[in-house]
Scaffold this motif. Structure first.
Motif, mmCIF file in Angstrom:
data_model
loop_
_atom_site.group_PDB
_atom_site.id
_atom_site.type_symbol
_atom_site.label_atom_id
_atom_site.label_comp_id
_atom_site.label_asym_id
_atom_site.label_seq_id
_atom_site.Cartn_x
_atom_site.Cartn_y
_atom_site.Cartn_z
ATOM 1 N N GLU A 10 0.818 -1.214 0.000
ATOM 2 C CA GLU A 10 0.000 0.000 0.000
ATOM 3 C C GLU A 10 0.855 1.270 0.000
ATOM 4 O OE1 GLU A 10 -4.246 0.351 1.648
ATOM 5 O OE2 GLU A 10 -2.971 1.027 3.291
ATOM 6 N N THR A 11 0.265 2.344 -0.482
ATOM 7 C CA THR A 11 0.883 3.661 -0.506
ATOM 8 C C THR A 11 -0.094 4.700 0.028
ATOM 9 O OG1 THR A 11 0.077 4.338 -2.688
ATOM 10 C CG2 THR A 11 2.104 3.010 -2.637
ATOM 11 N N ALA A 12 0.435 5.895 0.301
ATOM 12 C CA ALA A 12 -0.408 7.055 0.580
ATOM 13 C C ALA A 12 -0.626 7.877 -0.680
ATOM 14 C CB ALA A 12 0.230 7.920 1.660
ATOM 15 N N SER A 13 0.165 7.588 -1.714
ATOM 16 C CA SER A 13 0.167 8.411 -2.934
ATOM 17 C C SER A 13 -0.685 7.846 -4.063
ATOM 18 C CB SER A 13 1.603 8.549 -3.439
ATOM 19 O OG SER A 13 2.131 7.269 -3.769
ATOM 20 N N GLY A 14 -0.929 6.539 -4.033
ATOM 21 C CA GLY A 14 -1.642 5.905 -5.140
ATOM 22 C C GLY A 14 -0.762 5.603 -6.337
ATOM 23 N N LEU A 15 0.565 5.737 -6.196
ATOM 24 C CA LEU A 15 1.487 5.477 -7.300
ATOM 25 C C LEU A 15 1.894 4.009 -7.345
ATOM 26 C CD1 LEU A 15 3.804 8.588 -6.816
ATOM 27 C CD2 LEU A 15 1.941 8.326 -8.474
ATOM 28 N N THR A 16 2.254 3.553 -8.555
ATOM 29 C CA THR A 16 2.695 2.173 -8.766
ATOM 30 C C THR A 16 3.793 2.158 -9.810
ATOM 31 O OG1 THR A 16 0.430 1.387 -8.369
ATOM 32 C CG2 THR A 16 1.956 -0.168 -9.382
ATOM 33 N N GLU A 17 4.880 1.430 -9.550
ATOM 34 C CA GLU A 17 5.930 1.284 -10.554
ATOM 35 C C GLU A 17 5.448 0.413 -11.709
ATOM 36 O OE1 GLU A 17 7.472 -1.259 -7.016
ATOM 37 O OE2 GLU A 17 5.927 0.245 -7.401
ATOM 38 N N ALA A 18 6.052 0.572 -12.878
ATOM 39 C CA ALA A 18 5.559 -0.019 -14.125
ATOM 40 C C ALA A 18 5.445 -1.541 -14.067
ATOM 41 C CB ALA A 18 6.459 0.394 -15.285
ATOM 42 N N ASP A 19 6.427 -2.226 -13.447
ATOM 43 C CA ASP A 19 6.385 -3.682 -13.487
ATOM 44 C C ASP A 19 5.880 -4.310 -12.192
ATOM 45 O OD1 ASP A 19 8.517 -3.222 -11.842
ATOM 46 O OD2 ASP A 19 9.850 -4.695 -12.783
ATOM 47 N N HIS A 20 5.186 -3.512 -11.370
ATOM 48 C CA HIS A 20 4.554 -4.112 -10.188
ATOM 49 C C HIS A 20 3.453 -5.050 -10.663
ATOM 50 C CE1 HIS A 20 2.550 -4.419 -6.221
ATOM 51 N NE2 HIS A 20 3.760 -4.160 -5.761
ATOM 52 N N PRO A 21 3.291 -6.216 -10.030
ATOM 53 C CA PRO A 21 2.340 -7.208 -10.555
ATOM 54 C C PRO A 21 0.877 -6.783 -10.518
ATOM 55 C CG PRO A 21 3.292 -7.911 -8.447
ATOM 56 C CD PRO A 21 4.093 -6.740 -8.917
ATOM 57 N N PHE A 22 0.549 -5.751 -9.764
ATOM 58 C CA PHE A 22 -0.826 -5.234 -9.725
ATOM 59 C C PHE A 22 -0.761 -3.777 -9.274
ATOM 60 C CE2 PHE A 22 0.150 -7.546 -5.826
ATOM 61 C CZ PHE A 22 -0.037 -6.576 -4.841
ATOM 62 N N TYR A 56 3.720 5.415 6.093
ATOM 63 C CA TYR A 56 3.899 5.231 4.648
ATOM 64 C C TYR A 56 5.159 5.951 4.178
ATOM 65 C CZ TYR A 56 -0.898 3.555 4.613
ATOM 66 O OH TYR A 56 -2.028 2.829 4.863
ATOM 67 N N GLY A 57 5.630 5.566 2.990
ATOM 68 C CA GLY A 57 6.772 6.230 2.390
ATOM 69 C C GLY A 57 7.683 5.284 1.631
ATOM 70 N N MET A 58 7.907 4.087 2.172
ATOM 71 C CA MET A 58 8.831 3.173 1.508
ATOM 72 C C MET A 58 8.399 2.869 0.078
ATOM 73 S SD MET A 58 11.659 1.510 1.648
ATOM 74 C CE MET A 58 12.158 1.368 3.375
ATOM 75 N N ASN A 59 7.119 2.633 -0.132
ATOM 76 C CA ASN A 59 6.633 2.317 -1.484
ATOM 77 C C ASN A 59 6.332 3.561 -2.318
ATOM 78 O OD1 ASN A 59 6.621 -0.464 -0.867
ATOM 79 N ND2 ASN A 59 4.514 -0.377 -0.110
ATOM 80 N N ASP A 60 6.173 4.703 -1.664
ATOM 81 C CA ASP A 60 5.636 5.872 -2.351
ATOM 82 C C ASP A 60 6.601 6.513 -3.329
ATOM 83 O OD1 ASP A 60 2.816 6.704 -1.075
ATOM 84 O OD2 ASP A 60 4.068 5.781 0.464
ATOM 85 N N GLY A 61 7.889 6.308 -3.138
ATOM 86 C CA GLY A 61 8.866 6.797 -4.115
ATOM 87 C C GLY A 61 9.058 5.834 -5.260
ATOM 88 N N ILE A 62 8.297 4.735 -5.255
ATOM 89 C CA ILE A 62 8.316 3.623 -6.214
ATOM 90 C C ILE A 62 9.741 3.175 -6.585
ATOM 91 C CG2 ILE A 62 5.974 4.027 -7.045
ATOM 92 C CD1 ILE A 62 7.112 5.232 -9.596
ATOM 93 N N TYR A 63 10.653 3.292 -5.596
ATOM 94 C CA TYR A 63 12.002 2.720 -5.679
ATOM 95 C C TYR A 63 12.854 3.340 -6.787
ATOM 96 C CZ TYR A 63 9.887 -0.323 -2.333
ATOM 97 O OH TYR A 63 9.233 -0.782 -1.207
ATOM 98 N N ASP A 89 21.638 5.576 -11.592
ATOM 99 C CA ASP A 89 20.855 6.651 -12.212
ATOM 100 C C ASP A 89 20.657 6.374 -13.700
ATOM 101 O OD1 ASP A 89 20.437 8.955 -10.256
ATOM 102 O OD2 ASP A 89 22.580 8.574 -10.003
ATOM 103 N N GLY A 90 19.593 6.951 -14.248
ATOM 104 C CA GLY A 90 19.409 6.957 -15.694
ATOM 105 C C GLY A 90 18.689 5.771 -16.281
ATOM 106 N N GLN A 91 18.197 4.851 -15.453
ATOM 107 C CA GLN A 91 17.453 3.708 -15.981
ATOM 108 C C GLN A 91 16.014 4.119 -16.306
ATOM 109 O OE1 GLN A 91 19.267 0.644 -16.400
ATOM 110 N NE2 GLN A 91 20.757 2.284 -16.047
ATOM 111 N N LYS A 92 15.394 3.365 -17.183
ATOM 112 C CA LYS A 92 14.020 3.690 -17.576
ATOM 113 C C LYS A 92 13.041 3.346 -16.475
ATOM 114 C CE LYS A 92 10.458 2.716 -21.041
ATOM 115 N NZ LYS A 92 10.096 1.928 -22.266
ATOM 116 N N ASP A 93 13.195 2.162 -15.898
ATOM 117 C CA ASP A 93 12.242 1.687 -14.890
ATOM 118 C C ASP A 93 12.984 1.178 -13.663
ATOM 119 O OD1 ASP A 93 9.779 2.084 -16.323
ATOM 120 O OD2 ASP A 93 10.328 0.376 -17.579
#
Length: 315
Positions: free
Chosen positions: A67-79, A104-111, A161-165
């Motif tokens: 879960e997040t407080a932001s509602g954000l999800t990284e591109a290759d998260h399974p859901f 919250y916070g660990m997931n919110d920067g989407i790594y 740095d500089g990766q797409k995902d």
């Protein structure tokens, strides 16, 4: 490797602070998988059951993995990651808390590397949560995320740095800089939240101390603290929220498997936490096996009677 005994100062509590506790509190914990796992909540629960059974605290674990407080999800998260705002209104309505601890916070920067857009979305999510908690009549307690620990991860999965995902499977190598930034902002919210609990710095300090003794020390899996870290979190909550410190580490921390009291508390936490989470509802597709809440509460009362039998005998 033998664990070092942690020495702390004796229990201290002011009379005004004592009076705030004697009536009991209903405390709800909201957060991601670190809260969902819940060992730090069980430690706090065990402390009060063993040392202050006269204070009738009810601790409700409503943490949900991913879960997040932001509602954000990284591109290759399974859901799509769950967002607290999908369930916060119902959680508050159903649990009727006196205090709510928001972690919250660990997931919110989407790594990924820092992004001002992501950060502002996170800020809005946290501030909206605080406002809704206050509107419900509860006290809002903000807890920082723990530090990210790349040294506890496989170096091959860390990305520069500089990766797409980026993702939790392949995080940014300096993601802790992002988490530090988020934690620093949370620490400024003393005039907005009722309390801010900084677990970032105590956990970072603990990690550094351990690595002075053992350079290969692993604080967890890089994202989730291990049991040592959960005890640091519990100690910090006891200090900030209840003004309690301990003379020495309780036996249930050093030898949890040998503590009947702690095993019963874990059983009660898992039983009631699962029931509460499914009763409130969430959007994580992984659902917990859970009893209907009414039945779980009755079984929880039976476990509580067993716990009280142990605490009475120990007095």
């Amino acid at each position: 490797m033998m664990k070092r005994r942690v020495e702390m100062t004796p229990i201290e509590r002011k009379e005004s602070e004592e009076s705030q506790l004697t009536g009991g509190k209903r405390i709800v914990f909201l957060g991601d998988s670190i809260t969902d796992e819940g060992t730090f909540i069980a430690y706090v629960d065990a402390f009060f059951e063993q040392y202050r059974p006269d204070i009738p605290l009810t601790l409700i674990n409503l943490g949900i993995s991913s879960e997040t407080a932001s509602g954000l999800t990284e591109a290759d998260h399974p859901f799509p990651r769950p967002c607290i705002h999908d369930r916060l209104a119902r959680a508050l309505q159903e649990s009727k808390p006196d205090w709510v601890v928001v972690g919250y916070g660990m997931n919110d920067g989407i790594y990924a590397p820092f992004s001002i857009e992501r950060f502002q979305t996170y800020q809005n999510g946290i501030l909206t949560a605080i406002r809704m908690i206050h509107q419900s009549g509860a006290k809002a307690i903000v807890m920082t995320p723990p530090p990210f620990d790349p040294e506890s991860m496989n170096a091959n999965i860390l990305l520069p740095d500089g990766q797409k995902d980026y993702s939790y499977k392949e995080p940014y190598v300096r993601y802790n800089d992002v988490i530090r930034y988020y934690a620093n902002w949370l620490i400024t919210l003393y005039s907005t939240a009722d309390e801010v609990v900084n677990i970032y710095d105590p956990l970072l300090h603990h990690r550094e101390q351990e690595r002075e003794i053992n350079p290969g020390y692993r604080s967890g899996d890089g994202i989730h603290p291990n049991s040592d870290g959960h005890w640091v979190m519990a100690k910090t909550l006891l200090s900030h929220l209840f003004h309690i410190t301990l003379e020495q580490m309780p036996d249930f921390i050093e030898q949890p498997d040998n503590s009947k009291l702690f095993q019963l508390i874990l059983q009660r936490q898992h039983l009631l936490g699962s029931a509460w989470k499914e009763h409130v509802g969430h959007t994580n597709p992984s659902k917990k096996e859970a009893l209907p809440l009414e039945l779980a509460l009755k079984r929880g009362e039976e476990i509580t009677k067993q716990i009280r039998m142990i605490t009475v005998k120990s007095q």
